[in-house]
Structure formats: C-alpha cells, structure tokens
Design an enzyme around this catalytic site. Structure first.
Site, PDB file in Angstrom:
ATOM      1  N   ARG A   1     -12.262 -15.500   0.318  1.00  0.00           N
ATOM      2  CA  ARG A   1     -10.953 -15.325  -0.321  1.00  0.00           C
ATOM      3  C   ARG A   1     -10.887 -16.234  -1.543  1.00  0.00           C
ATOM      4  O   ARG A   1     -11.222 -17.421  -1.467  1.00  0.00           O
ATOM      5  CB  ARG A   1      -9.829 -15.702   0.644  1.00  0.00           C
ATOM      6  CG  ARG A   1      -8.433 -15.369   0.110  1.00  0.00           C
ATOM      7  CD  ARG A   1      -8.165 -13.877   0.121  1.00  0.00           C
ATOM      8  NE  ARG A   1      -8.024 -13.364   1.472  1.00  0.00           N
ATOM      9  CZ  ARG A   1      -8.006 -12.050   1.770  1.00  0.00           C
ATOM     10  NH1 ARG A   1      -8.161 -11.144   0.808  1.00  0.00           N
ATOM     11  NH2 ARG A   1      -7.867 -11.642   3.020  1.00  0.00           N
TER      12      ARG A   1
ATOM     13  N   HIS B   1     -10.847  -6.936  -5.917  1.00  0.00           N
ATOM     14  CA  HIS B   1     -11.953  -7.622  -5.264  1.00  0.00           C
ATOM     15  C   HIS B   1     -13.210  -7.523  -6.130  1.00  0.00           C
ATOM     16  O   HIS B   1     -13.456  -6.503  -6.785  1.00  0.00           O
ATOM     17  CB  HIS B   1     -12.267  -6.993  -3.906  1.00  0.00           C
ATOM     18  CG  HIS B   1     -11.213  -7.197  -2.868  1.00  0.00           C
ATOM     19  ND1 HIS B   1     -10.146  -8.052  -3.023  1.00  0.00           N
ATOM     20  CD2 HIS B   1     -11.091  -6.657  -1.618  1.00  0.00           C
ATOM     21  CE1 HIS B   1      -9.407  -8.029  -1.929  1.00  0.00           C
ATOM     22  NE2 HIS B   1      -9.951  -7.189  -1.065  1.00  0.00           N
TER      23      HIS B   1
ATOM     24  N   VAL C   1       0.839  -1.201   0.000  1.00  0.00           N
ATOM     25  CA  VAL C   1       0.000   0.000   0.000  1.00  0.00           C
ATOM     26  C   VAL C   1       0.873   1.251   0.000  1.00  0.00           C
ATOM     27  O   VAL C   1       0.560   2.242  -0.665  1.00  0.00           O
ATOM     28  CB  VAL C   1      -0.968  -0.005   1.199  1.00  0.00           C
ATOM     29  CG1 VAL C   1      -1.724   1.314   1.300  1.00  0.00           C
ATOM     30  CG2 VAL C   1      -1.958  -1.161   1.077  1.00  0.00           C
TER      31      VAL C   1
ATOM     32  N   CYS D   1     -11.363  -2.029   2.447  1.00  0.00           N
ATOM     33  CA  CYS D   1     -11.353  -2.014   0.974  1.00  0.00           C
ATOM     34  C   CYS D   1     -12.666  -2.517   0.379  1.00  0.00           C
ATOM     35  O   CYS D   1     -13.201  -1.917  -0.565  1.00  0.00           O
ATOM     36  CB  CYS D   1     -10.176  -2.828   0.443  1.00  0.00           C
ATOM     37  SG  CYS D   1     -10.027  -4.483   1.156  1.00  0.00           S
TER      38      CYS D   1
END
Length: 338
Positions: A234, A241, A15, A128
């Site tokens: 996951r 995503h 990040v 997120c």
C-alpha cells in the site's frame, strides 16, 4: 439493441458511483436502472443521464424485472446474489465471494471473454490488481508463453475505499501542520510511508491479496502451470495501482517486439520512451479505462525475460469498467433472459 434492465447493489459507494458513471459513458443499453444499497444509504439521490434516481434498500424483490445485477463488493452478493439469480438476473460480482468457485467464471474481457458463455447465473469480477496485470500478460503469453511471473504492486489507498482516501488526506494534512492523525483503516501511518501488507496473512506468510493474484491469474489464464509470486504494497497515492512485473517467457522476445505486441493488444496503451522520460504514472492514468505499460526492458539476468511497469485505475478497469464490459459481453453473446 434491446434495452437491458440493470440493478446496482452498493450504488452509493465509490465503486457503485463509478458503475453508474461507466454505464452512462459507455452508452450501455440501460432500460430501467435500479439503485440499491443498505438501509443507511436508502433515500440518497443519484443522477443517471440527467435523471434523478433514489437509492432503495436492497431486498430480494429489488431484482424482480431486472436482467443484470452489478454488485459493487462486500458481503451483499452472498446475501442477495442467489435471490437475484432466482429472479432471472445474471449477477456480476465485484467481491471475492465467488472468484475461485469452479462453477463461476472469472472474467477479464480482454483475456477470457468466452468464459461468460458458461455462467450459471453468477460471473465474478477479479481482484483489481489481478485485472491490471493479466491484461498486460495475455498478449505476451499468447506470443511467447509465460513460464514465471514476479510481481510487486504499489496500490493506491482508494483500493481500501473512501475510508482509505480520507485517512491519507487527513493524516497528510495533520502531519504537515505538526499534528497527529492515528491510523485507523491501515495498520500503520500511510502518509509518507509504505505498508507491505494488504489484507490478512495466510499460508507461507503471503497475504490474501498476494494469493488472490496467484490463484485468480491461474484461473483467468487457464494455465495453472505458470509460476507466480507476488508482494503487495500500500502506497500513499490516492488513485490507480502500479505494478512492477518481471516475466520469464518460454520463447525469447526482444523489448521492441514486446512493445509492438502490447501496442496492438486490446485495452493497453504503451507509454515507453525513456529518452523523453515518458512512462506510466498513477497521476496521469487515473479516471481512464485502459491499462498503461512502460519501462519495457529485457531482463538482463536470464535468457528469456522481460520487465514491465504497469499502471491502471483500480476503480475503473480494476472494478467498474471491467464489470460493465462483462455486461456488454452478455449482450453481445445473447446470454441474458429477455
């Protein structure tokens, strides 16, 4: 526009690297950029706008002379956030440490930009998966009111950091070649598998990740009456995503009305042409800042319902880009110390 001195904590991680990249790409008015991390990463060299910058170990004095402190995640904001605020910084924190604190704004710029104005030194970046979902929910909520949301996520291994990416890569290669690669970052083999378990289990056997999506959405949307239930999974995808989102609205919207509303909304790209087999996929949505929406259909089981397929890069819009957009709002609204 006056230059802004920026510190990045956790600069050497995934990040952190993306924060540096996004600051440059969006031409944020950086005066001085200070890169900070743990003692293990101190001394690494990173590049910003053609300049080589050396990562330094984070200390309270790292924030002296800085105006914005971008924390990439983890426990660092608890340790150093107060010191940054004391030295005049506005902290934009990507961890979960402050997200549900009623004294801390939780901001997605396309949804609740005005909340940055009441910060008391710290602004939280949401989870997120929550960010990706609420960008798509906001224009629908404004148009028709949302009564209930049922969301199932398909979350990339990059959401678990560099170790998650390495485990999927190593495990896939080992299995394809007849070998073994025992799980480490994940509780089970992730290659060629799905794991319906992200973070620890909590109340009612929902995971912490699932409760984040519920509680954070209520806070961001300023609507605790919205029914939300989540299942987070996951999947063996490297980056970006995906989410299947079922929405029950107060006022009926057709699929065509919804496409128009979403196409006109900030931060959204509609990719929705079933006849041409066009719909969002993580392979094509990675390394982009927008949230992509497709498979827009009316729910055939209730009078006023919609189904959406939503995809977003969780390292960019789900983390780094959202944080830099918050910093841009601080500049726009004059919320920084000069």
């Amino acid at each position: 526009m006056s230059p802004v001195n920026v510190a990045i904590v956790g600069a050497s991680g995934a990040v952190g690297h993306e924060l540096v990249k996004v600051l440059e790409e969006r031409n944020f008015p950086v005066g001085e950029l200070r890169l900070c991390a743990t003692s293990r990463s101190a001394g690494k060299v990173m590049s910003f706008k053609g300049q080589s910058l050396t990562v330094e170990e984070t200390t309270p004095d790292s924030f002296t002379g800085m105006q914005v402190a971008l924390f990439a995640g983890g426990s660092a904001s608890k340790e150093f956030g107060p010191a940054a605020v004391e030295r005049g910084c506005v902290v934009i924190d990507n961890s979960s440490n402050f997200r549900l604190d009623p004294e801390v704004p939780l901001v997605v710029p396309e949804v609740n930009p005005g909340d940055v104005k009441w910060h008391k030194g710290i602004i939280a970046n949401p989870n997120c998966s929550t960010i990706i979902m609420v960008v798509a929910l906001k224009p629908i909520h404004d148009a028709a009111g949302i009564k209930r949301v049922v969301v199932s996520t398909y979350q990339a291994v990059s959401g678990a950091g560099a170790e998650g990416i390495a485990e999927l890569s190593g495990q896939t290669g080992a299995i394809v070649n007849g070998g073994e690669y025992p799980p480490g970052k994940f509780p089970y083999q992730i290659a060629f598998n799905l794991i319906p378990h992200i973070d620890v289990f909590q109340d009612m056997d929902y995971t912490k990740e699932e409760w984040k999506m519920v509680k954070e959405t209520h806070k961001i949307m300023h609507d605790s009456s919205m029914g939300i239930t989540a299942t987070t999974v996951r999947v063996p995808v490297y980056r970006s995503h995906s989410e299947s989102v079922n929405i029950e609205t107060n006022k009926k919207l057709t699929a065509e009305q919804t496409r128009t509303i979403l196409a006109q909304a900030p931060g959204i790209i509609v990719v929705d042409d079933p006849r041409e087999k066009k719909y969002p996929m993580p392979l094509f949505c990675s390394d982009k800042d927008e949230v992509f929406v497709g498979r827009i259909r009316e729910d055939n089981s209730i009078p006023s319902g919609l189904n959406l397929w939503v995809v977003g890069d969780q390292i960019r819009k789900g983390a780094a880009t959202n944080a830099v957009q918050i910093a841009e709002l601080l500049v726009k609204y004059g919320c920084l110390q000069v």
